[in-house]
Scaffold this motif. Structure first.
Motif, PDB file in Angstrom:
ATOM      1  N   ALA A  15      47.630  78.373 -45.979  1.00 22.65           N
ATOM      2  CA  ALA A  15      46.419  77.931 -46.665  1.00 22.65           C
ATOM      3  C   ALA A  15      45.546  77.073 -45.751  1.00 22.65           C
ATOM      4  O   ALA A  15      44.320  77.212 -45.722  1.00 22.65           O
ATOM      5  CB  ALA A  15      46.790  77.164 -47.933  1.00 22.65           C
ATOM      6  N   ALA A  19      41.754  77.897 -44.414  1.00 21.34           N
ATOM      7  CA  ALA A  19      40.671  76.934 -44.630  1.00 21.34           C
ATOM      8  C   ALA A  19      39.946  76.618 -43.327  1.00 21.34           C
ATOM      9  O   ALA A  19      38.746  76.322 -43.324  1.00 21.34           O
ATOM     10  CB  ALA A  19      41.222  75.652 -45.255  1.00 21.34           C
ATOM     11  N   ARG A  52      46.024  80.172 -52.558  1.00 21.61           N
ATOM     12  CA  ARG A  52      46.418  78.794 -52.824  1.00 21.61           C
ATOM     13  C   ARG A  52      47.934  78.705 -52.635  1.00 21.61           C
ATOM     14  O   ARG A  52      48.678  79.484 -53.244  1.00 21.61           O
ATOM     15  CB  ARG A  52      46.054  78.348 -54.243  1.00 21.61           C
ATOM     16  CG  ARG A  52      44.570  78.404 -54.550  1.00 21.61           C
ATOM     17  CD  ARG A  52      43.786  77.341 -53.768  1.00 21.61           C
ATOM     18  NE  ARG A  52      42.370  77.343 -54.132  1.00 21.61           N
ATOM     19  CZ  ARG A  52      41.470  78.167 -53.648  1.00 21.61           C
ATOM     20  NH1 ARG A  52      41.844  79.085 -52.762  1.00 21.61           N
ATOM     21  NH2 ARG A  52      40.211  78.099 -54.029  1.00 21.61           N
ATOM     22  N   GLY A 273      41.393  77.615 -59.849  1.00 26.21           N
ATOM     23  CA  GLY A 273      42.128  78.067 -58.672  1.00 26.21           C
ATOM     24  C   GLY A 273      42.509  79.526 -58.730  1.00 26.21           C
ATOM     25  O   GLY A 273      42.487  80.226 -57.721  1.00 26.21           O
ATOM     26  N   GLU A 283      34.287  76.322 -53.848  1.00 26.63           N
ATOM     27  CA  GLU A 283      35.688  76.637 -54.055  1.00 26.63           C
ATOM     28  C   GLU A 283      36.463  75.350 -54.299  1.00 26.63           C
ATOM     29  O   GLU A 283      36.112  74.285 -53.777  1.00 26.63           O
ATOM     30  CB  GLU A 283      36.277  77.400 -52.870  1.00 26.63           C
ATOM     31  CG  GLU A 283      36.362  76.605 -51.588  1.00 26.63           C
ATOM     32  CD  GLU A 283      37.039  77.405 -50.481  1.00 26.63           C
ATOM     33  OE1 GLU A 283      37.558  78.490 -50.775  1.00 26.63           O
ATOM     34  OE2 GLU A 283      37.044  76.930 -49.327  1.00 26.63           O
ATOM     35  N   ARG A 285      39.572  72.944 -53.867  1.00 29.69           N
ATOM     36  CA  ARG A 285      40.583  72.681 -52.851  1.00 29.69           C
ATOM     37  C   ARG A 285      41.548  71.620 -53.382  1.00 29.69           C
ATOM     38  O   ARG A 285      41.129  70.611 -53.940  1.00 29.69           O
ATOM     39  CB  ARG A 285      39.940  72.216 -51.543  1.00 29.69           C
ATOM     40  CG  ARG A 285      39.119  73.317 -50.883  1.00 29.69           C
ATOM     41  CD  ARG A 285      38.597  72.914 -49.536  1.00 29.69           C
ATOM     42  NE  ARG A 285      37.827  73.996 -48.924  1.00 29.69           N
ATOM     43  CZ  ARG A 285      37.188  73.887 -47.766  1.00 29.69           C
ATOM     44  NH1 ARG A 285      37.215  72.746 -47.087  1.00 29.69           N
ATOM     45  NH2 ARG A 285      36.504  74.920 -47.282  1.00 29.69           N
ATOM     46  N   HIS A 286      42.841  71.874 -53.214  1.00 24.79           N
ATOM     47  CA  HIS A 286      43.885  70.998 -53.719  1.00 24.79           C
ATOM     48  C   HIS A 286      44.689  70.448 -52.558  1.00 24.79           C
ATOM     49  O   HIS A 286      45.305  71.209 -51.801  1.00 24.79           O
ATOM     50  CB  HIS A 286      44.793  71.783 -54.678  1.00 24.79           C
ATOM     51  CG  HIS A 286      45.889  70.949 -55.277  1.00 24.79           C
ATOM     52  ND1 HIS A 286      47.039  71.499 -55.806  1.00 24.79           N
ATOM     53  CD2 HIS A 286      46.017  69.608 -55.424  1.00 24.79           C
ATOM     54  CE1 HIS A 286      47.813  70.532 -56.258  1.00 24.79           C
ATOM     55  NE2 HIS A 286      47.224  69.381 -56.023  1.00 24.79           N
ATOM     56  N   ASP A 287      44.666  69.135 -52.401  1.00 22.63           N
ATOM     57  CA  ASP A 287      45.497  68.471 -51.394  1.00 22.63           C
ATOM     58  C   ASP A 287      46.834  68.173 -52.062  1.00 22.63           C
ATOM     59  O   ASP A 287      46.957  67.215 -52.838  1.00 22.63           O
ATOM     60  CB  ASP A 287      44.828  67.180 -50.922  1.00 22.63           C
ATOM     61  CG  ASP A 287      45.597  66.511 -49.790  1.00 22.63           C
ATOM     62  OD1 ASP A 287      46.835  66.672 -49.728  1.00 22.63           O
ATOM     63  OD2 ASP A 287      44.975  65.810 -48.974  1.00 22.63           O
ATOM     64  N   TYR A 293      42.070  66.757 -55.991  1.00 28.91           N
ATOM     65  CA  TYR A 293      41.265  67.972 -56.034  1.00 28.91           C
ATOM     66  C   TYR A 293      39.850  67.649 -55.558  1.00 28.91           C
ATOM     67  O   TYR A 293      39.339  66.541 -55.796  1.00 28.91           O
ATOM     68  CB  TYR A 293      41.197  68.538 -57.451  1.00 28.91           C
ATOM     69  CG  TYR A 293      42.517  69.031 -57.977  1.00 28.91           C
ATOM     70  CD1 TYR A 293      42.872  70.372 -57.862  1.00 28.91           C
ATOM     71  CD2 TYR A 293      43.416  68.161 -58.576  1.00 28.91           C
ATOM     72  CE1 TYR A 293      44.095  70.835 -58.337  1.00 28.91           C
ATOM     73  CE2 TYR A 293      44.647  68.614 -59.047  1.00 28.91           C
ATOM     74  CZ  TYR A 293      44.973  69.944 -58.923  1.00 28.91           C
ATOM     75  OH  TYR A 293      46.174  70.393 -59.391  1.00 28.91           O
ATOM     76  N   ARG A 298      32.243  77.529 -49.754  1.00 28.65           N
ATOM     77  CA  ARG A 298      33.067  78.544 -49.111  1.00 28.65           C
ATOM     78  C   ARG A 298      32.603  78.749 -47.666  1.00 28.65           C
ATOM     79  O   ARG A 298      31.433  79.014 -47.425  1.00 28.65           O
ATOM     80  CB  ARG A 298      32.955  79.873 -49.863  1.00 28.65           C
ATOM     81  CG  ARG A 298      33.588  79.867 -51.234  1.00 28.65           C
ATOM     82  CD  ARG A 298      33.451  81.251 -51.838  1.00 28.65           C
ATOM     83  NE  ARG A 298      34.026  81.316 -53.151  1.00 28.65           N
ATOM     84  CZ  ARG A 298      35.332  81.440 -53.413  1.00 28.65           C
ATOM     85  NH1 ARG A 298      36.163  81.514 -52.402  1.00 28.65           N
ATOM     86  NH2 ARG A 298      35.771  81.481 -54.645  1.00 28.65           N
TER      87      ARG A 298
END
Length: 320
Positions: A15, A19, A52, A273, A283, A285-287, A293, A298
């Motif tokens: 992922a 990115a 994801r 997601g 988009e 994005r999840h850390d 979040y 994109r």
């Protein structure tokens, strides 16, 4: 461990590489895996835009639980039907289902393959399975599957240590198709609206385009109605809230800001997601390490040259 299963940490690195805009070959090199392993992993879990790590890990676990019995366990004869089903009735239904799909515009062979997958208890069949059931050539099956994959109705997968691909129809395949159709109708309405502006509503061409606009707007609104639309509205609200905040937030912080129950926020973030096209060109994005979040544009929407030019323009616009 080339050829082995990807770990959760591997998927996080995949992922992260996507990115950064890296290609499959570079991501695979960093993992020490074959490029084909990375390409299949991404293709079966949302593609380069929708991949994801967390969702891919859980989805792989679910697919493993659904996988057919190992090859060492003898499979029942193709003609046998479980649960006391009448083989003749099953064949008649498959034929009827395929005919309906052909009536909607699907090519005949693609319709027959889809009917077989829909009526298979596992929801997954190999090319050999389909060749045996349909009594057609492997080339015919391959061409039909490729067509269904392009429609996002079917996906390919291959388990660890398996040589043969399986063709799978997921439980949400129809929902994805429905959403694609709704978005297409909305795009038709937007295009017609632009045409009215070009030709003028008082002209015959403009009037015709305005009628087209009203038709596709109504169709799109009808298709987006109901509980699904409400769920996706929540997903878009969550994305908008994160964009407005301009800083990463935890789900609990987002719940407080929106005055929503935590489970509603969790569902909204999951939907955002799982269906990345909803928020395009943004988009989610999840850390996973920080548990936060955020949203971002994109990367693929802009070329590297455009991003560099915009960076220079932003720098020039800053005071001082």
């Amino acid at each position: 461990m080339p050829g082995g299963r990807l770990t959760h940490a591997d998927r996080q690195r995949v992922a992260a590489g996507l990115a950064e805009g890296l290609g499959y070959a570079e991501v695979a090199r960093r993992l020490g895996r074959p490029t084909s392993t990375v390409s299949r992993e991404v293709a079966r879990n949302g593609g380069p835009r929708g991949y994801r790590a967390e969702h891919a890990h859980h989805a792989t676990a679910r697919r493993a639980r659904r996988s057919p019995a190992p090859a060492a366990s003898p499979a029942p004869p193709a003609a046998a039907e479980p649960h006391g089903r009448d083989p003749g009735a099953v064949r008649d239904f498959v034929t009827q289902f395929a005919a309906l799909m052909v009536h909607t515009g699907l090519p005949r062979m693609a319709a027959r393959v889809l009917a077989c997958l829909v009526t298979a208890d596992s929801g997954a069949l190999t090319a050999a399975d389909l060749v045996e059931r349909l009594r057609v050539s492997p080339a015919s099956v391959s061409k039909a599957v490729a067509y269904l994959v392009r429609l996002d109705l079917v996906r390919r997968e291959r388990g660890a240590g398996e040589r043969r691909e399986r063709y799978v129809i997921d439980d949400d395949a129809w929902l994805r198709t429905w959403l694609t159709s709704a978005r297409t109708h909305a795009m038709m309405a937007d295009t017609a609206r632009a045409g009215v502006g070009v030709f003028g509503a008082a002209t015959p061409a403009g009037a015709r385009l305005d009628q087209m606009r009203r038709f596709f707007t109504s169709l799109s609104d009808d298709m987006a109605g109901g509980s699904t639309a409400a769920a996706f509205a929540d997903a878009l609200t969550a994305v908008a809230a994160l964009a407005h905040a301009e800083v990463p937030l935890k789900a609990a912080e987002l719940a407080v800001a929106l005055d929503w129950p935590p489970d509603r926020v969790a569902r909204a973030l999951y939907d955002a997601g799982e269906h990345p096209d909803l928020a395009d060109p943004l988009e989610l994005r999840h850390d996973e390490t920080a548990g936060t979040y955020a949203v971002a544009v994109r990367r693929e929407r802009l070329t590297p040259v455009q991003r560099a030019a915009l960076g220079r323009a932003a720098a020039a616009a800053r005071p001082g």
